[in-house]
Scaffold this motif. Structure first.
Motif, mmCIF file in Angstrom:
data_model
loop_
_atom_site.group_PDB
_atom_site.id
_atom_site.type_symbol
_atom_site.label_atom_id
_atom_site.label_comp_id
_atom_site.label_asym_id
_atom_site.label_seq_id
_atom_site.Cartn_x
_atom_site.Cartn_y
_atom_site.Cartn_z
ATOM 1 N N LEU A 60 45.270 29.520 43.282
ATOM 2 C CA LEU A 60 46.193 29.523 42.144
ATOM 3 C C LEU A 60 45.934 30.676 41.196
ATOM 4 N N PHE A 61 44.876 31.413 41.454
ATOM 5 C CA PHE A 61 44.646 32.675 40.736
ATOM 6 C C PHE A 61 45.380 33.827 41.417
ATOM 7 N N TYR A 62 45.111 34.052 42.697
ATOM 8 C CA TYR A 62 45.558 35.297 43.313
ATOM 9 C C TYR A 62 46.997 35.259 43.817
ATOM 10 N N ALA A 63 47.467 34.115 44.309
ATOM 11 C CA ALA A 63 48.848 34.046 44.787
ATOM 12 C C ALA A 63 49.857 34.318 43.653
ATOM 13 N N PRO A 64 49.732 33.639 42.493
ATOM 14 C CA PRO A 64 50.664 33.943 41.397
ATOM 15 C C PRO A 64 50.525 35.372 40.885
ATOM 16 N N LEU A 65 49.295 35.891 40.850
ATOM 17 C CA LEU A 65 49.085 37.257 40.361
ATOM 18 C C LEU A 65 49.752 38.266 41.289
ATOM 19 N N THR A 66 49.659 38.037 42.588
ATOM 20 C CA THR A 66 50.294 38.928 43.553
ATOM 21 C C THR A 66 51.810 38.815 43.475
ATOM 22 N N PHE A 67 52.299 37.592 43.292
ATOM 23 C CA PHE A 67 53.742 37.383 43.116
ATOM 24 C C PHE A 67 54.254 38.153 41.901
ATOM 25 N N ALA A 68 53.494 38.110 40.806
ATOM 26 C CA ALA A 68 53.905 38.793 39.572
ATOM 27 C C ALA A 68 53.981 40.297 39.758
ATOM 28 N N SER A 69 53.184 40.837 40.676
ATOM 29 C CA SER A 69 53.181 42.292 40.884
ATOM 30 C C SER A 69 54.497 42.794 41.465
ATOM 31 N N SER A 70 55.335 41.864 41.939
ATOM 32 C CA SER A 70 56.645 42.255 42.462
ATOM 33 C C SER A 70 57.629 42.561 41.335
ATOM 34 N N TYR A 71 57.243 42.195 40.105
ATOM 35 C CA TYR A 71 58.180 42.317 38.985
ATOM 36 C C TYR A 71 57.681 43.212 37.857
ATOM 37 N N GLY A 72 56.720 44.052 38.134
ATOM 38 C CA GLY A 72 56.252 44.972 37.097
ATOM 39 C C GLY A 72 55.285 45.985 37.647
ATOM 40 N N GLN A 73 55.125 47.097 36.919
ATOM 41 C CA GLN A 73 54.179 48.122 37.342
ATOM 42 C C GLN A 73 52.751 47.574 37.305
ATOM 43 N N SER A 74 51.858 48.196 38.054
ATOM 44 C CA SER A 74 50.498 47.672 38.175
ATOM 45 C C SER A 74 49.791 47.605 36.826
ATOM 46 N N TRP A 75 49.990 48.609 35.951
ATOM 47 C CA TRP A 75 49.310 48.600 34.660
ATOM 48 C C TRP A 75 49.818 47.460 33.783
ATOM 49 N N LEU A 76 51.118 47.116 33.932
ATOM 50 C CA LEU A 76 51.687 46.048 33.123
ATOM 51 C C LEU A 76 51.111 44.701 33.545
ATOM 52 N N VAL A 77 51.003 44.470 34.849
ATOM 53 C CA VAL A 77 50.422 43.224 35.351
ATOM 54 C C VAL A 77 48.948 43.149 34.954
ATOM 55 N N ALA A 78 48.235 44.270 35.075
ATOM 56 C CA ALA A 78 46.818 44.300 34.700
ATOM 57 C C ALA A 78 46.646 44.005 33.215
ATOM 58 N N GLY A 79 47.548 44.540 32.402
ATOM 59 C CA GLY A 79 47.471 44.295 30.966
ATOM 60 C C GLY A 79 47.711 42.839 30.621
ATOM 61 N N CYS A 80 48.765 42.252 31.201
ATOM 62 C CA CYS A 80 49.085 40.853 30.927
ATOM 63 C C CYS A 80 48.008 39.924 31.472
ATOM 64 N N TRP A 81 47.352 40.350 32.529
ATOM 65 C CA TRP A 81 46.293 39.540 33.133
ATOM 66 C C TRP A 81 45.150 39.282 32.154
ATOM 67 N N GLN A 82 45.029 40.129 31.118
ATOM 68 C CA GLN A 82 43.937 39.957 30.159
ATOM 69 C C GLN A 82 44.077 38.693 29.331
ATOM 70 N N ILE A 83 45.207 37.995 29.484
ATOM 71 C CA ILE A 83 45.342 36.679 28.860
ATOM 72 C C ILE A 83 44.228 35.762 29.342
ATOM 73 N N THR A 84 43.669 36.057 30.506
ATOM 74 C CA THR A 84 42.601 35.224 31.057
ATOM 75 C C THR A 84 41.382 35.169 30.146
ATOM 76 N N ILE A 85 41.208 36.209 29.312
ATOM 77 C CA ILE A 85 40.078 36.222 28.374
ATOM 78 C C ILE A 85 40.241 35.090 27.361
ATOM 79 N N VAL A 86 41.461 34.965 26.815
ATOM 80 C CA VAL A 86 41.744 33.885 25.870
ATOM 81 C C VAL A 86 41.702 32.541 26.594
ATOM 82 N N ALA A 87 42.229 32.521 27.816
ATOM 83 C CA ALA A 87 42.246 31.283 28.599
ATOM 84 C C ALA A 87 40.831 30.765 28.816
ATOM 85 N N GLY A 88 39.919 31.675 29.150
ATOM 86 C CA GLY A 88 38.534 31.278 29.383
ATOM 87 C C GLY A 88 37.912 30.644 28.156
#
Length: 309
Positions: A81-109
């Motif tokens: 449930l970490f990598y499948a959704p993250l890979t799916f999201a990469s279909s809808y944005g540039q790599s830097w944008l997905v990497a940037g939004c992924w930093q929400i995980t810091i707050v999530a943790g």
């Protein structure tokens, strides 16, 4: 703490390959389900070789047998449930944008801390909201270029991934305790998440047939760089500070370095566009939030936390 911090930063460099290569595979027409599942399918035999050399296979299988339901559940959450959704999201944005939004995980943790009967590090939480503002800005930039539904198809999967990764990792640290090394735990989690990846791969086959040779090669590189090197380094870093919530939050914050390395990869490897002013400000805030997060700790016994029940 310094060693854990170094491990965390180095892992962010290798994690950046995930976003860049996933974007490359999407550009070349590769399906996200194959990109996601192949990473872990390739990881399994590679890790198996390492485990055989360490002669620790029996120990891992015994641990799994003694607590199989927890192993399968939290391995599926932490990896599937970490990598499948993250890979799916990469279909809808540039790599830097997905990497940037992924930093929400810091707050999530940080927000997941009460689930483990520990205190939330207040200063780390406050600093992490700077990261969230940065994420909002880069999503705002994307929203001005695409329709709202595409934004949701990007941000919702990333939110799922952002909470699943630290949750699965921390739960498995709880299950294993000190009985397994980081590499042994990663192998066990990869093995126990295989049923999920077989389902995802089957979905990819139904949609597009077998993956191309290019997608197979790039997925293999992701498996080595991100799946093995980065994951083991990052899990090792979190293992070193797992008993200190402030330092654990800081180690998880080192993953913001992925943003910088992903932008460089996007530009120099994929020939992508440099973020606009709004996107650049957002990315800068993410990086500043990471640095401030790191500065909130002054030692291994720091206890300026807020108890939230």
């Amino acid at each position: 703490m310094k060693i854990a911090l170094i491990y965390g930063v180095i892992s962010s460099i290798f994690f950046a390959f995930t976003f860049v290569l996933n974007s490359s595979m999407n550009i070349s027409g590769g399906h996200w389900a194959w990109s996601a599942s192949l990473r872990y399918i390739f990881m399994l035999p590679l890790l198996y070789i390492i485990i055989l050399k360490q002669n620790s296979l029996h120990k891992i299988l015994s641990s799994i047998k003694n607590n199989m339901s927890s192993w399968i559940l939290w391995s599926t959450v932490g990896f599937g449930l970490f990598y499948a959704p993250l890979t799916f999201a990469s279909s809808y944005g540039q790599s830097w944008l997905v990497a940037g939004c992924w930093q929400i995980t810091i707050v999530a943790g940080i927000l997941l801390t009460p689930l483990f009967k520990q205190k939330i590090p207040l200063k780390s939480l406050l600093m992490s909201f700077i990261i969230l503002i940065g994420v909002f800005l880069i999503q705002y930039e994307q929203a001005s270029e695409v329709n709202f539904s595409q934004v949701l198809l990007s941000i919702i999967p990333i939110l799922i991934a952002a909470f699943s990764y630290p949750l699965g990792n921390r739960k498995m640290m709880e299950v294993c305790g000190d009985s397994l090394t980081t590499t042994e735990r990663v192998f066990g989690m990869t093995l126990c998440s295989m049923p999920f990846w077989i389902i995802v791969a089957s979905f990819g086959y139904i949609k597009t047939g077998m993956p191309s040779s290019s997608q197979i090669i790039q997925s293999f590189v992701v498996a080595i760089f991100s799946g093995i090197i980065a994951t083991i380094l990052f899990f090792k870093a979190t293992d070193l500070v797992k008993n200190n919530t402030s330092q654990l939050a800081i180690i998880e914050a080192t993953q913001s370095g992925e943003v910088v390395f992903t932008i460089l990869g996007e530009i120099f490897i994929l020939g992508g566009n440099i973020p606009t002013t709004t996107g650049s400000i957002g990315l800068l805030l993410i990086i500043v939030g990471m640095i401030l997060n790191s500065l909130t700790t002054s030692g291994p016994n720091k206890t300026e936390n807020l108890e939230i029940s």
